[in-house]
Each structure stands twice: as structure tokens, then as C-alpha cells.
Write a protein that holds these residues in place. Structure first.
Motif, PDB file in Angstrom:
ATOM      1  N   UNK A   1      35.515  34.326  43.936  1.00  0.00           N
ATOM      2  CA  UNK A   1      36.314  35.213  43.230  1.00  0.00           C
ATOM      3  C   UNK A   1      36.073  36.687  44.195  1.00  0.00           C
ATOM      4  N   UNK A   2      37.153  37.428  44.363  1.00  0.00           N
ATOM      5  CA  UNK A   2      37.026  38.429  45.237  1.00  0.00           C
ATOM      6  C   UNK A   2      36.884  39.778  44.472  1.00  0.00           C
ATOM      7  N   UNK A   3      36.072  40.809  45.002  1.00  0.00           N
ATOM      8  CA  UNK A   3      36.077  42.050  44.421  1.00  0.00           C
ATOM      9  C   UNK A   3      36.487  42.935  45.024  1.00  0.00           C
ATOM     10  N   UNK A   4      37.148  43.992  44.556  1.00  0.00           N
ATOM     11  CA  UNK A   4      37.507  45.447  45.030  1.00  0.00           C
ATOM     12  C   UNK A   4      36.630  46.195  44.479  1.00  0.00           C
ATOM     13  N   UNK A   5      35.745  47.137  45.321  1.00  0.00           N
ATOM     14  CA  UNK A   5      35.007  48.092  44.936  1.00  0.00           C
ATOM     15  C   UNK A   5      35.721  49.641  45.109  1.00  0.00           C
ATOM     16  N   UNK A   6      35.129  50.471  44.654  1.00  0.00           N
ATOM     17  CA  UNK A   6      35.673  51.935  44.753  1.00  0.00           C
ATOM     18  C   UNK A   6      35.578  52.078  46.226  1.00  0.00           C
ATOM     19  N   UNK A   7      36.476  53.064  46.479  1.00  0.00           N
ATOM     20  CA  UNK A   7      36.754  53.404  48.068  1.00  0.00           C
ATOM     21  C   UNK A   7      35.335  54.155  48.555  1.00  0.00           C
ATOM     22  N   UNK A   8      34.915  53.462  49.594  1.00  0.00           N
ATOM     23  CA  UNK A   8      33.676  53.893  50.242  1.00  0.00           C
ATOM     24  C   UNK A   8      32.337  53.037  49.828  1.00  0.00           C
ATOM     25  N   UNK A  46      39.339  44.120  53.741  1.00  0.00           N
ATOM     26  CA  UNK A  46      39.548  42.921  52.891  1.00  0.00           C
ATOM     27  C   UNK A  46      38.745  42.955  51.581  1.00  0.00           C
ATOM     28  N   UNK A  47      38.923  42.384  50.636  1.00  0.00           N
ATOM     29  CA  UNK A  47      38.169  42.583  49.441  1.00  0.00           C
ATOM     30  C   UNK A  47      37.077  41.575  49.788  1.00  0.00           C
ATOM     31  N   UNK A  48      35.916  41.848  49.181  1.00  0.00           N
ATOM     32  CA  UNK A  48      34.682  41.221  49.463  1.00  0.00           C
ATOM     33  C   UNK A  48      34.250  40.085  48.496  1.00  0.00           C
ATOM     34  N   UNK A  49      34.142  38.707  49.041  1.00  0.00           N
ATOM     35  CA  UNK A  49      33.574  37.680  48.108  1.00  0.00           C
ATOM     36  C   UNK A  49      32.333  37.963  47.242  1.00  0.00           C
ATOM     37  N   UNK A  50      32.368  37.546  45.851  1.00  0.00           N
ATOM     38  CA  UNK A  50      31.238  37.801  44.952  1.00  0.00           C
ATOM     39  C   UNK A  50      29.932  37.236  45.904  1.00  0.00           C
TER      40      UNK A  50
END
Length: 68
Positions: A1-8, A46-50
């Protein structure tokens, strides 16, 4: 699963890991994530993997909040 965190947020977590390890190559060897992947996470391309996020957080001792 990929996660998209807040900018920065991803950038700050990866930067802390870079500082602790010394440089990107040493971090790559210590946590078994390729340099190119770490670089992409640092620039938030890119989004980060869990599982990769878990490895980085365990290495740095940081934690993230649910809203991040």
C-alpha cells in the motif's frame, strides 16, 4: 500500500534519516532501500510504500500522526 503524506512531511522524515546515517548511500545500505527510491521520496516525486515508511521511521525513531 502506498501513502501520500502532507506536503513536506515525507521530505522532513527522509532528511532526518539522511542526517542520522551521514549520506544517502549509507542510509540505503542500513535500511535496504535503493538510493533512487530514497531520492524520489526526498523530493516527493512518488508516494511512499508503507513498509519503506516503517523502515525509515524505525531507523530514525520518529513517528507520524494520523492526520499527516
Amino acid at each position: 500500500m502506498y501513502l501520500i503524506l502532507k506536503r513536506g512531511k515525507t521530505e522532513s522524515i527522509v532528511s532526518a534519516a539522511f542526517k542520522k546515517a551521514g549520506n544517502i548511500k549509507m542510509l540505503s545500505k542500513k535500511i535496504s532501500i535503493p538510493c533512487s527510491t530514497l531520492s524520489a521520496y526526498h523530493t516527493e516525486k512518488r508516494p511512499i510504500k508503507r513498509k519503506n515508511l516503517k523502515k525509515i521511521l524505525e531507523y530514525t525513531g520518529l513517528s507520524i500522526k494520523k492526520e499527516d
